[in-house]
Enzyme design. Structure first.
Site, PDB file in Angstrom:
ATOM      1  N   CYS A 249      40.515  32.168  33.009  1.00  0.00           N
ATOM      2  CA  CYS A 249      39.215  32.410  33.632  1.00  0.00           C
ATOM      3  C   CYS A 249      38.153  32.719  32.574  1.00  0.00           C
ATOM      4  CB  CYS A 249      39.325  33.574  34.608  1.00  0.00           C
ATOM      5  SG  CYS A 249      39.302  35.209  33.802  1.00  0.00           S
TER       6      CYS A 249
ATOM      7  N   CYS B  37      39.051  35.909  30.405  1.00  0.00           N
ATOM      8  CA  CYS B  37      40.137  35.693  29.446  1.00  0.00           C
ATOM      9  C   CYS B  37      39.732  34.668  28.386  1.00  0.00           C
ATOM     10  CB  CYS B  37      41.400  35.261  30.182  1.00  0.00           C
ATOM     11  SG  CYS B  37      41.990  36.560  31.312  1.00  0.00           S
TER      12      CYS B  37
ATOM     13  N   GLU C 100      46.414  37.273  30.378  1.00  0.00           N
ATOM     14  CA  GLU C 100      46.009  37.073  28.988  1.00  0.00           C
ATOM     15  C   GLU C 100      45.503  38.381  28.378  1.00  0.00           C
ATOM     16  OE1 GLU C 100      45.056  35.446  31.699  1.00  0.00           O
ATOM     17  OE2 GLU C 100      44.665  33.320  31.324  1.00  0.00           O
TER      18      GLU C 100
ATOM     19  N   HIS D  43      44.192  40.810  33.643  1.00  0.00           N
ATOM     20  CA  HIS D  43      44.730  39.478  33.833  1.00  0.00           C
ATOM     21  C   HIS D  43      45.861  39.312  32.814  1.00  0.00           C
ATOM     22  CE1 HIS D  43      41.246  37.156  36.013  1.00  0.00           C
ATOM     23  NE2 HIS D  43      41.700  38.171  36.725  1.00  0.00           N
TER      24      HIS D  43
ATOM     25  N   SER E  84      45.251  28.219  33.875  1.00  0.00           N
ATOM     26  CA  SER E  84      44.006  28.002  33.122  1.00  0.00           C
ATOM     27  C   SER E  84      43.205  29.303  33.035  1.00  0.00           C
ATOM     28  CB  SER E  84      43.184  26.921  33.849  1.00  0.00           C
ATOM     29  OG  SER E  84      42.005  26.630  33.169  1.00  0.00           O
TER      30      SER E  84
HETATM   31 ZN   LIG Z   1      41.531  35.812  33.388  1.00  0.00          ZN
END
Ligand SMILES: [Zn+2]
Ligand SMILES: [Ca+2]
Ligand SMILES: [Ca+2]
Ligand SMILES: [Zn+2]
Lengths: 156, 156
Positions: free
Chosen positions: B89, B92, B62, B60, B87
């Site tokens: 998850c 992350c 991040e 992801h 936002s």
């Molecule tokens: Zn994530």
């Protein structure tokens, strides 16, 4: 029988393989934490902590194992159990929650307790095997590598 | 002034760079979510979602950004703010908690709301910029790629 009702004996062969992954990591000079992902009674992916080997902050054993399992659907993950030699940290527990893996079998949680309560609140079933082998392997490493270990769990 | 008291205007140049990362991902054929890590007013790492590009379930935006920042101490992370177009998850957010990053600036949380409440409970400061640019970019992708998007958030 769902995993939630099986005895620790049924888990033993899979935790042995997770422990073999931890030892493989140690042999590479890494932090000895290992993991396997099991679906329909078969190991479908393996992994171990690669912080040292890959200079990685995200390849905890569970993450390495999930990455190794490749891109899968939510339906696929629902049929999986993840075996890890150590209680999963916030990051790895978050990955388990993201993908909806319903069962986690933990070798030991004496060295470190991750997000077990949060996992349970999110209906993830947890079994802790209290494995002396998992504990002794990691403890021996930590005793010789304090700072690497603390780095791995985000502490000083 | 701590980040918690600064105006959205101060965040804007960093979110613009996170958005540039999201667009870079889109140009590679990937899911347009981007991230930058900021320390002492400087961008020290960048990342974007690489599910498609690397066939990765852990990269992801991040995670890609944290990996790019390399191995760091807990003291280092305490001085960081992470900017992400979406936002974060559970995975992350777990990584943010693991490493003790104290501030998260979110482009938008209309498409998806991650573990914001859990982060706040763990004393992570959150700002949501309600960026139409972040929202429109991702919405346009999702409208054309439903199944890839749902795979990325662990749903069917
Ligand atoms: Zn994530
Ligand atoms: Ca049980
Ligand atoms: Ca604020
Ligand atoms: Zn972990």
């Amino acid at each position: 029988l769902s995993t939630s009702h099986v005895s620790p004996v049924v888990h033993a062969p899979f935790m042995t393989e997770a422990l073999a992954e931890a030892r493989a990591g140690l042999n590479e000079g890494g932090i000895p934490i290992g993991c396997v992902l099991v679906r329909n009674g078969q190991i479908i992916a393996r992994g171990h902590n690669r912080r040292i080997q890959r200079s990685s902050v995200i390849l905890h054993a569970e993450m390495d194992c999930l990455e190794s399992a490749g891109r899968q659907t939510a339906a696929f993950y629902k049929e999986c159990t993840i075996y890890t030699t150590l209680s999963p940290c916030a990051m790895c527990s978050g990955a388990i929650r993201l993908y909806g893996i319903p069962r986690v079998v933990i070798g030991e949680n004496k060295t470190f307790v991750g997000d077990e309560t949060l996992l349970q609140t999110n209906h993830v079933h947890i079994d802790v095997l209290e494995s002396k082998e998992c504990y002794d392997l990691l403890q021996d490493y930590i005793n010789k590598n304090h700072s690497t270990w603390y780095e791995d769990i985000g502490r000083e």
